[in-house]
Design a protein around this motif. Structure first.
Motif, mmCIF file in Angstrom:
data_model
loop_
_atom_site.group_PDB
_atom_site.id
_atom_site.type_symbol
_atom_site.label_atom_id
_atom_site.label_comp_id
_atom_site.label_asym_id
_atom_site.label_seq_id
_atom_site.Cartn_x
_atom_site.Cartn_y
_atom_site.Cartn_z
ATOM 1 N N MET A 33 -4.348 -7.821 13.406
ATOM 2 C CA MET A 33 -3.926 -7.375 12.198
ATOM 3 C C MET A 33 -4.945 -7.705 11.090
ATOM 4 O O MET A 33 -5.120 -8.805 11.214
ATOM 5 C CB MET A 33 -2.462 -7.652 11.744
ATOM 6 N N LEU A 34 -4.872 -7.068 10.187
ATOM 7 C CA LEU A 34 -5.609 -7.238 8.960
ATOM 8 C C LEU A 34 -4.763 -7.016 7.380
ATOM 9 O O LEU A 34 -4.151 -5.781 7.377
ATOM 10 C CB LEU A 34 -6.837 -6.176 8.813
ATOM 11 N N TYR A 35 -4.468 -8.135 6.857
ATOM 12 C CA TYR A 35 -3.583 -8.192 5.643
ATOM 13 C C TYR A 35 -4.543 -8.207 4.356
ATOM 14 O O TYR A 35 -5.225 -9.116 4.248
ATOM 15 C CB TYR A 35 -2.446 -9.053 5.612
ATOM 16 N N VAL A 36 -4.005 -7.514 3.455
ATOM 17 C CA VAL A 36 -4.996 -7.330 2.196
ATOM 18 C C VAL A 36 -3.886 -7.486 0.971
ATOM 19 O O VAL A 36 -2.781 -6.817 1.126
ATOM 20 C CB VAL A 36 -5.563 -6.083 2.245
ATOM 21 N N CYS A 37 -4.003 -8.420 0.214
ATOM 22 C CA CYS A 37 -3.106 -8.531 -0.969
ATOM 23 C C CYS A 37 -3.877 -7.971 -2.256
ATOM 24 O O CYS A 37 -4.929 -8.829 -2.604
ATOM 25 C CB CYS A 37 -2.567 -9.943 -1.169
ATOM 26 N N ILE A 38 -3.287 -6.916 -2.878
ATOM 27 C CA ILE A 38 -3.855 -6.645 -4.118
ATOM 28 C C ILE A 38 -2.969 -6.868 -5.145
ATOM 29 O O ILE A 38 -1.633 -6.451 -5.036
ATOM 30 C CB ILE A 38 -4.198 -5.141 -3.945
ATOM 31 N N PRO A 39 -3.153 -7.827 -6.234
ATOM 32 C CA PRO A 39 -2.199 -8.037 -7.234
ATOM 33 C C PRO A 39 -1.476 -6.564 -7.891
ATOM 34 O O PRO A 39 -2.578 -5.830 -8.120
ATOM 35 C CB PRO A 39 -2.903 -8.952 -8.123
ATOM 36 N N ILE A 40 -0.436 -6.505 -8.237
ATOM 37 C CA ILE A 40 0.295 -5.444 -8.771
ATOM 38 C C ILE A 40 -0.411 -5.134 -10.118
ATOM 39 O O ILE A 40 -0.529 -4.079 -10.669
ATOM 40 C CB ILE A 40 1.593 -5.568 -8.763
ATOM 41 N N LEU A 70 4.673 -3.743 -13.161
ATOM 42 C CA LEU A 70 5.239 -4.863 -13.371
ATOM 43 C C LEU A 70 6.589 -4.890 -13.992
ATOM 44 O O LEU A 70 6.820 -4.330 -15.138
ATOM 45 C CB LEU A 70 4.203 -5.722 -14.161
ATOM 46 N N GLY A 71 7.602 -5.283 -13.450
ATOM 47 C CA GLY A 71 8.991 -5.305 -13.997
ATOM 48 C C GLY A 71 9.798 -4.055 -13.684
ATOM 49 O O GLY A 71 10.729 -3.920 -14.221
ATOM 50 N N ARG A 72 9.313 -3.141 -12.882
ATOM 51 C CA ARG A 72 10.000 -1.932 -12.419
ATOM 52 C C ARG A 72 9.814 -1.571 -11.088
ATOM 53 O O ARG A 72 9.001 -1.995 -10.455
ATOM 54 C CB ARG A 72 9.677 -0.851 -13.395
ATOM 55 N N ARG A 73 10.746 -0.728 -10.564
ATOM 56 C CA ARG A 73 10.348 -0.275 -9.210
ATOM 57 C C ARG A 73 9.440 1.123 -9.320
ATOM 58 O O ARG A 73 9.666 1.946 -10.189
ATOM 59 C CB ARG A 73 11.965 0.235 -8.756
ATOM 60 N N GLU A 115 5.219 7.747 -5.949
ATOM 61 C CA GLU A 115 4.258 7.237 -6.967
ATOM 62 C C GLU A 115 3.002 6.718 -6.600
ATOM 63 O O GLU A 115 3.114 6.058 -5.439
ATOM 64 C CB GLU A 115 4.882 6.357 -8.065
ATOM 65 N N CYS A 116 1.791 7.019 -7.127
ATOM 66 C CA CYS A 116 0.580 6.391 -6.686
ATOM 67 C C CYS A 116 0.009 5.263 -7.725
ATOM 68 O O CYS A 116 0.065 5.471 -8.709
ATOM 69 C CB CYS A 116 -0.475 7.507 -6.426
ATOM 70 N N GLY A 117 -0.794 4.557 -7.207
ATOM 71 C CA GLY A 117 -1.562 3.520 -8.047
ATOM 72 C C GLY A 117 -3.183 3.700 -7.621
ATOM 73 O O GLY A 117 -3.429 3.887 -6.306
ATOM 74 N N PHE A 118 -3.950 3.194 -8.331
ATOM 75 C CA PHE A 118 -5.132 3.346 -7.985
ATOM 76 C C PHE A 118 -5.874 1.916 -8.212
ATOM 77 O O PHE A 118 -5.566 1.287 -9.192
ATOM 78 C CB PHE A 118 -6.195 4.368 -8.924
ATOM 79 N N TYR A 119 -6.627 1.537 -7.373
ATOM 80 C CA TYR A 119 -7.253 0.288 -7.591
ATOM 81 C C TYR A 119 -8.814 0.553 -7.641
ATOM 82 O O TYR A 119 -9.545 0.491 -6.568
ATOM 83 C CB TYR A 119 -7.046 -0.635 -6.142
ATOM 84 N N PHE A 120 -9.382 0.523 -8.823
ATOM 85 C CA PHE A 120 -10.860 0.721 -8.996
ATOM 86 C C PHE A 120 -11.226 -0.364 -10.067
ATOM 87 O O PHE A 120 -10.775 -0.395 -11.072
ATOM 88 C CB PHE A 120 -11.209 2.001 -9.626
ATOM 89 N N ARG A 121 -12.009 -1.369 -9.437
ATOM 90 C CA ARG A 121 -12.507 -2.430 -10.443
ATOM 91 C C ARG A 121 -13.984 -2.522 -10.126
ATOM 92 O O ARG A 121 -14.701 -1.689 -9.404
ATOM 93 C CB ARG A 121 -11.842 -3.935 -10.026
#
Length: 75
Positions: free
Chosen positions: A6-13, A23-26, A31-37
């Motif tokens: 298994m490979l687990y990846v944790c990306i901070p919210i 942060l602070g809501r459901r 709903e989608c979020g994008f991780y581009f840094r």
């Protein structure tokens, strides 16, 4: 049926780009979020390399994903 890697990846919210900060809501349904840094490409490349080494099946899956990506970029 034996061991399964298994490979687990944790990306901070706080690193997800969404229409409204999560942060602070459901999150809403679908709903989608994008991780581009700045280092996203290198991060994804390292993830692919690690995933591909987990098992022969994972390796095959990564090769298929890359083939789809490369064929899509040509058109």
């Amino acid at each position: 049926m034996g061991m399964q890697p298994m490979l687990y990846v944790c990306i901070p919210i706080t690193h997800l780009n969404t229409a409204t900060p999560l942060l602070g809501r459901r999150a809403g349904l679908k709903e989608c979020g994008f991780y581009f840094r700045g280092r996203t490409q290198r991060f994804l490349l390292e993830l692919f390399k690690i995933f591909a080494t987990l098992s022969p099946n994972h390796h095959h899956d990564i090769l298929q994903i890359l083939e789809v990506i490369l064929c899509t970029r040509k058109t």
